[in-house]
Design a protein around this motif. Structure first.
Motif, mmCIF file in Angstrom:
data_model
loop_
_atom_site.group_PDB
_atom_site.id
_atom_site.type_symbol
_atom_site.label_atom_id
_atom_site.label_comp_id
_atom_site.label_asym_id
_atom_site.label_seq_id
_atom_site.Cartn_x
_atom_site.Cartn_y
_atom_site.Cartn_z
ATOM 1 N N GLN A 70 0.827 -1.204 0.000
ATOM 2 C CA GLN A 70 0.000 0.000 0.000
ATOM 3 C C GLN A 70 0.864 1.258 0.000
ATOM 4 O OE1 GLN A 70 -3.494 -0.041 2.699
ATOM 5 N NE2 GLN A 70 -3.020 -2.187 3.052
ATOM 6 N N PHE A 71 1.944 1.228 0.778
ATOM 7 C CA PHE A 71 2.857 2.369 0.822
ATOM 8 C C PHE A 71 3.545 2.555 -0.533
ATOM 9 C CE2 PHE A 71 6.898 4.457 1.605
ATOM 10 C CZ PHE A 71 6.589 5.445 2.528
ATOM 11 N N CYS A 72 4.059 1.459 -1.101
ATOM 12 C CA CYS A 72 4.775 1.533 -2.380
ATOM 13 C C CYS A 72 3.862 1.994 -3.508
ATOM 14 C CB CYS A 72 5.381 0.173 -2.725
ATOM 15 S SG CYS A 72 6.793 -0.298 -1.706
ATOM 16 N N ARG A 73 2.594 1.606 -3.454
ATOM 17 C CA ARG A 73 1.648 2.001 -4.504
ATOM 18 C C ARG A 73 1.555 3.520 -4.601
ATOM 19 N NH1 ARG A 73 -3.828 3.289 -4.180
ATOM 20 N NH2 ARG A 73 -4.903 3.204 -6.189
ATOM 21 N N ILE A 74 1.551 4.194 -3.440
ATOM 22 C CA ILE A 74 1.490 5.657 -3.446
ATOM 23 C C ILE A 74 2.873 6.255 -3.676
ATOM 24 C CG2 ILE A 74 0.892 7.715 -2.120
ATOM 25 C CD1 ILE A 74 -1.503 6.058 -2.915
ATOM 26 N N ALA A 75 3.880 5.759 -2.963
ATOM 27 C CA ALA A 75 5.212 6.366 -3.014
ATOM 28 C C ALA A 75 5.868 6.223 -4.380
ATOM 29 C CB ALA A 75 6.107 5.745 -1.942
ATOM 30 N N TYR A 76 5.666 5.073 -5.044
ATOM 31 C CA TYR A 76 6.372 4.801 -6.296
ATOM 32 C C TYR A 76 5.442 4.624 -7.493
ATOM 33 C CZ TYR A 76 9.766 3.385 -2.703
ATOM 34 O OH TYR A 76 10.574 3.342 -1.597
ATOM 35 N N GLY A 77 4.160 4.366 -7.251
ATOM 36 C CA GLY A 77 3.261 4.020 -8.343
ATOM 37 C C GLY A 77 2.452 5.195 -8.859
ATOM 38 N N ALA A 78 1.536 4.892 -9.787
ATOM 39 C CA ALA A 78 0.708 5.933 -10.400
ATOM 40 C C ALA A 78 -0.325 6.465 -9.414
ATOM 41 C CB ALA A 78 0.019 5.387 -11.647
ATOM 42 N N ALA A 79 -0.998 5.565 -8.684
ATOM 43 C CA ALA A 79 -1.931 5.954 -7.617
ATOM 44 C C ALA A 79 -2.934 7.009 -8.063
ATOM 45 C CB ALA A 79 -1.163 6.448 -6.396
ATOM 46 N N GLY A 80 -3.665 6.714 -9.118
ATOM 47 C CA GLY A 80 -4.681 7.652 -9.585
ATOM 48 C C GLY A 80 -4.266 8.340 -10.872
ATOM 49 N N SER A 81 -5.171 9.107 -11.422
ATOM 50 C CA SER A 81 -4.922 9.772 -12.699
ATOM 51 C C SER A 81 -3.975 10.950 -12.525
ATOM 52 C CB SER A 81 -6.244 10.259 -13.291
ATOM 53 O OG SER A 81 -6.869 11.171 -12.400
ATOM 54 N N ALA A 82 -3.416 11.401 -13.634
ATOM 55 C CA ALA A 82 -2.523 12.557 -13.605
ATOM 56 C C ALA A 82 -3.269 13.767 -13.050
ATOM 57 C CB ALA A 82 -2.010 12.846 -15.009
ATOM 58 N N GLY A 83 -2.604 14.501 -12.164
ATOM 59 C CA GLY A 83 -3.217 15.689 -11.587
ATOM 60 C C GLY A 83 -4.137 15.412 -10.419
ATOM 61 N N SER A 84 -4.275 14.145 -10.022
ATOM 62 C CA SER A 84 -5.175 13.817 -8.919
ATOM 63 C C SER A 84 -4.567 14.234 -7.587
ATOM 64 C CB SER A 84 -5.480 12.319 -8.909
ATOM 65 O OG SER A 84 -4.301 11.569 -8.696
ATOM 66 N N GLN A 85 -5.406 14.234 -6.548
ATOM 67 C CA GLN A 85 -4.968 14.609 -5.213
ATOM 68 C C GLN A 85 -5.098 13.425 -4.262
ATOM 69 O OE1 GLN A 85 -7.544 18.116 -4.603
ATOM 70 N NE2 GLN A 85 -5.695 19.365 -4.695
ATOM 71 N N ILE A 86 -4.315 13.466 -3.184
ATOM 72 C CA ILE A 86 -4.309 12.399 -2.186
ATOM 73 C C ILE A 86 -4.523 13.023 -0.815
ATOM 74 C CG2 ILE A 86 -2.905 10.600 -1.086
ATOM 75 C CD1 ILE A 86 -1.466 10.244 -3.765
ATOM 76 N N ASP A 87 -5.308 12.361 -0.001
ATOM 77 C CA ASP A 87 -5.601 12.819 1.353
ATOM 78 C C ASP A 87 -4.373 12.594 2.241
ATOM 79 O OD1 ASP A 87 -6.549 13.203 3.945
ATOM 80 O OD2 ASP A 87 -8.504 12.319 3.512
ATOM 81 N N LEU A 88 -3.878 13.655 2.880
ATOM 82 C CA LEU A 88 -2.726 13.503 3.773
ATOM 83 C C LEU A 88 -3.050 12.611 4.970
ATOM 84 C CD1 LEU A 88 -0.909 16.971 3.967
ATOM 85 C CD2 LEU A 88 -0.102 14.844 2.940
ATOM 86 N N GLY A 89 -4.333 12.531 5.331
ATOM 87 C CA GLY A 89 -4.721 11.615 6.400
ATOM 88 C C GLY A 89 -4.477 10.166 6.002
ATOM 89 N N GLU A 90 -4.772 9.828 4.740
ATOM 90 C CA GLU A 90 -4.505 8.479 4.242
ATOM 91 C C GLU A 90 -3.006 8.231 4.149
ATOM 92 O OE1 GLU A 90 -6.458 5.738 3.426
ATOM 93 O OE2 GLU A 90 -7.845 6.935 4.631
ATOM 94 N N ALA A 91 -2.262 9.258 3.750
ATOM 95 C CA ALA A 91 -0.804 9.126 3.682
ATOM 96 C C ALA A 91 -0.230 8.849 5.071
ATOM 97 C CB ALA A 91 -0.191 10.394 3.097
ATOM 98 N N GLN A 92 -0.777 9.524 6.078
ATOM 99 C CA GLN A 92 -0.317 9.284 7.450
ATOM 100 C C GLN A 92 -0.595 7.839 7.870
ATOM 101 O OE1 GLN A 92 -1.180 10.775 12.053
ATOM 102 N NE2 GLN A 92 -2.387 11.608 10.381
ATOM 103 N N LYS A 93 -1.789 7.352 7.566
ATOM 104 C CA LYS A 93 -2.158 5.983 7.944
ATOM 105 C C LYS A 93 -1.223 4.964 7.298
ATOM 106 C CE LYS A 93 -6.032 2.720 7.669
ATOM 107 N NZ LYS A 93 -7.435 2.536 7.199
ATOM 108 N N MET A 94 -0.948 5.127 6.000
ATOM 109 C CA MET A 94 -0.062 4.193 5.299
ATOM 110 C C MET A 94 1.362 4.267 5.839
ATOM 111 S SD MET A 94 -1.294 4.319 1.338
ATOM 112 C CE MET A 94 -1.303 6.106 1.287
ATOM 113 N N THR A 95 1.799 5.483 6.178
ATOM 114 C CA THR A 95 3.145 5.657 6.720
ATOM 115 C C THR A 95 3.281 4.957 8.064
ATOM 116 O OG1 THR A 95 3.416 7.777 5.584
ATOM 117 C CG2 THR A 95 4.845 7.354 7.476
ATOM 118 N N ARG A 96 2.296 5.124 8.931
ATOM 119 C CA ARG A 96 2.350 4.461 10.238
ATOM 120 C C ARG A 96 2.337 2.943 10.082
ATOM 121 N NH1 ARG A 96 2.075 8.027 14.302
ATOM 122 N NH2 ARG A 96 1.015 10.025 13.986
ATOM 123 N N ASN A 97 1.492 2.434 9.196
ATOM 124 C CA ASN A 97 1.405 0.985 9.008
ATOM 125 C C ASN A 97 2.718 0.396 8.502
ATOM 126 O OD1 ASN A 97 -1.258 0.945 9.827
ATOM 127 N ND2 ASN A 97 -2.093 0.954 7.751
#
Length: 215
Positions: A70-97
């Motif tokens: 899950q972390f690698c999908r966001i950190a290194y992968g496409a994770a959504g369409s170009a120009g999309s946004q990501i919730d920092l709350g979700e980023a925090q959850k993935m980072t902690r996990n």
């Protein structure tokens, strides 16, 4: 003949993709291997204690593998369409996990907002670098630099014997692109993300701490 080596060519898109795939495989090989080992113990032993040990190993390793993916999908992968946004709350959850455990704790001081995908990817990659600075564990303190759409980040990695990860400062310099390998590609990718966000990543050593800043 000169003793000074000349950097090779900058990796093209295909080579960069291959190097990043190698990096992800490297991150996953240990927990996946532990699952295989657990299954082998479970299948080969008739002892209840061995089977319980094997199941516990499989559970923990499967959880670790899922968190890393899950972390690698966001950190290194496409994770959504170009120009999309990501919730920092979700980023925090993935980072902690993925990064937080009994040795390493995370202090997250960022606002709970939507942020441009590349900025969140930059943040996660900075956290990977910062974690390497505290091999014995400690704290990763994540603070904003500025606010709004142009926000940067400051991560203070504090712990016993904290030190700058070997060669990372050089690998964050895009002029050294010719020396990029599967081992060194993650800091290089971090620098590319920073460039795309019109930021620059720097390292600074403090007593028992290393600060990673994108500003």
């Amino acid at each position: 003949m000169s003793g000074t080596s000349t950097p090779g060519p900058t990796p093209d898109a295909l080579e960069l993709a291959a190097l990043m795939c190698s990096r992800v495989c490297h991150d996953l090989i240990n927990p996946v291997g532990a699952i295989v080992n657990g299954l082998e113990v479970f299948d080969s032993s008739n002892k209840e204690d061995d089977k319980e040990f094997a199941l516990d190993l499989i559970r923990k390793s499967a959880k670790s593998t899922s968190a890393r993916l899950q972390f690698c999908r966001i950190a290194y992968g496409a994770a959504g369409s170009a120009g999309s946004q990501i919730d920092l709350g979700e980023a925090q959850k993935m980072t902690r996990n993925h990064l937080e455990d009994e040795k390493t704790k995370i202090v997250w001081n960022l606002p709970h907002v939507l942020m441009a995908k590349n900025r969140v990817k930059l943040l996660l990659n900075m956290l990977v670098i910062a974690q390497q600075a505290i091999p014995r564990g400690g704290q990763l303190i994540v603070d904003p630099v500025g606010e709004g759409d142009t926000m940067g980040f400051r991560i203070r990695a504090a712990g016993t014997n904290a030190r700058e990860p070997q060669n990372v400062a050089a690998q964050l310099n895009l002029d050294n692109a010719g020396s990029v390998s599967a081992h060194a590609v993650q800091p290089y990718y971090t620098a590319l993300l920073a460039q795309a966000c019109e930021l620059k990543v720097s390292l600074a050593a403090e007593p028992d701490a290393v600060v990673v800043t994108a500003a």
